[in-house]
Design an enzyme around this catalytic site. Structure first.
Site, PDB file in Angstrom:
ATOM      1  N   GLU A 221      -3.909   7.264  -3.578  1.00 29.70           N
ATOM      2  CA  GLU A 221      -3.383   6.005  -3.060  1.00 29.70           C
ATOM      3  C   GLU A 221      -3.434   4.915  -4.108  1.00 29.70           C
ATOM      4  OE1 GLU A 221      -5.871   5.154   0.370  1.00 29.70           O
ATOM      5  OE2 GLU A 221      -7.157   3.854  -0.823  1.00 29.70           O
TER       6      GLU A 221
ATOM      7  N   TYR B  11       0.863  -1.188   0.000  1.00 28.62           N
ATOM      8  CA  TYR B  11       0.000   0.000   0.000  1.00 28.62           C
ATOM      9  C   TYR B  11       0.894   1.230   0.000  1.00 28.62           C
ATOM     10  CZ  TYR B  11      -2.918   3.796   1.733  1.00 28.62           C
ATOM     11  OH  TYR B  11      -3.545   5.002   1.874  1.00 28.62           O
TER      12      TYR B  11
END
Length: 379
Positions: A189, A101
């Site tokens: 993101e 991530y």
């Protein structure tokens, strides 16, 4: 403003991020054709402005074009957390070895962007933060100086030990920050950023939220807004420049200024009530805007009373009063209204409203208390 995954992927590609090849489809036939172009094995993903698509059945791995068509048929039209899937992404499948991530948000406490990276990609980052917070590495960025190559390399090293792969991760970290800044995003993101079996880093997901206040600088991004995800009331408020957020309470709020609006909502809670909305008409002296704002509030069937709290500085009380009178004349509603107007031209405002059946108050506490009582009068 939220944008869809495929739109964020287009922006990421402009900044050189290694996004997977994809097509957007609106029918099963389109999905089949896309899968054939992509070599058969693809991932079919619902495009909605909510998380949890995979858990809801909105993300499927298809082994061939036939399967992609079947999955598209089941996903299109699906309801995911109250939103109907009208588009899907058909993206080429990749052989994933590991997942990460990487993401950036604006930290209001430090007034800086904060970069977060984790070796636990592919799952909800909120879940990782709750259960294993030590696996999330954070780094605040000086917005004047930006993110350096060294800082990006240090972040990459926290989640990847292979130097060859870590260099690719660092490059993706730098490019994501460039996309974040260049698009005036409030969030950007990739979850997951993956490493393939042959050691290549790929971005197979994309998410961005854009600062509404900066959209005037980005006509191309502003054009990405999906109005179908908005309620009629929200669209109307946005087009008029009203700041509106729907809540679950029964005391409607019409206020000028965000600070006063937040204080009003806090007082409603303090007096045992629940605000039905946040609605800031801003510093405008536009009676039509006030009238539309009131119509937006009265369209909510949960609203049992309306509190109008105006401090007239730039916003003239008499203009607000005229807008309110105009709205009352054209809106058939029996919802009681409590008005507190103080400031510029308040005496004229009181004369304008004297002919209408309204509850008045001299102080904010008094106005809030009356609105809460009226909202609960039949409960």
């Amino acid at each position: 403003m939220k944008i869809h995954e495929h739109q964020a992927m287009e922006i990421f590609a402009q900044y050189g991020l290694p996004v997977s090849g994809f097509d957007v489809a609106t029918s099963p036939a389109d999905a089949r054709a896309a899968a054939e172009r992509r070599g058969g094995s693809v991932v079919v993903k619902a495009q909605v402005h909510v998380g949890g698509r995979g858990k809801a059945g909105g993300v499927k791995l298809a082994r061939d074009a036939d399967e992609a068509e079947r999955y598209a048929e089941s996903i299109l039209g699906m309801d995911i957390k109250g939103l109907t899937v009208e588009k899907i992404v058909v993206a080429e499948a990749v052989d994933i070895d590991r997942e990460y991530y990487i993401g950036i948000v604006v930290d209001r406490a430090t007034k800086k962007p904060v970069y977060m990276v984790s070796s636990e990609g592919g799952v909800d980052i909120e879940e990782v933060a709750r259960e294993t917070p030590e696996k999330i590495h954070k780094h605040s960025i000086d917005p004047e100086r930006g993110l350096s190559d060294v800082e990006a390399a240090e972040l990459a090293a926290k989640i990847e030990s292979d130097p060859r792969v870590a260099a690719q991760v660092a490059d993706a970290i730098l490019r994501l920050y460039a996309a974040f800044v260049g698009s005036d995003a409030s969030l950007a993101e990739i979850n997951p950023l993956v490493v393939t079996a042959d050691g290549i880093v790929r971005a197979i997901d994309a998410k961005m939220n854009i600062d509404d206040n900066a959209l005037y600088r980005h006509e191309d991004i502003a054009a990405m807004r999906d109005a179908s995800t908005e309620t009629v009331e929200l669209t109307k408020a946005r087009e008029l420049g009203l700041s509106f957020v729907k809540l679950d309470g029964n005391v409607g709020c019409l206020v000028n200024g965000a600070g006063l609006a937040m204080t009003t909502m806090d007082l409603i809670k303090q007096h045992g009530g629940e605000p039905a909305n946040f609605l800031d008409i801003g510093g405008s002296s536009n009676p039509e805007k006030v009238a539309i704002a009131l119509e937006i509030i009265t369209s909510d069937p949960k609203v049992r009373s309306i509190l109008i709290n105006i401090f007239g500085g730039i916003t003239r009380c008499d203009d607000v009063a005229r807008g309110l009178a105009h709205a009352l004349e054209r809106t058939a509603s029996d919802v009681p209204i409590v008005v507190r107007l103080t400031g510029t031209n308040e005496e004229e405002a009181r004369r304008v409203l004297a002919e209408h059946d309204l509850v008045t108050a001299d102080t904010m506490d008094e106005a809030v208390e009356k609105a809460v009582v009226l909202a609960g009068r039949d409960s």
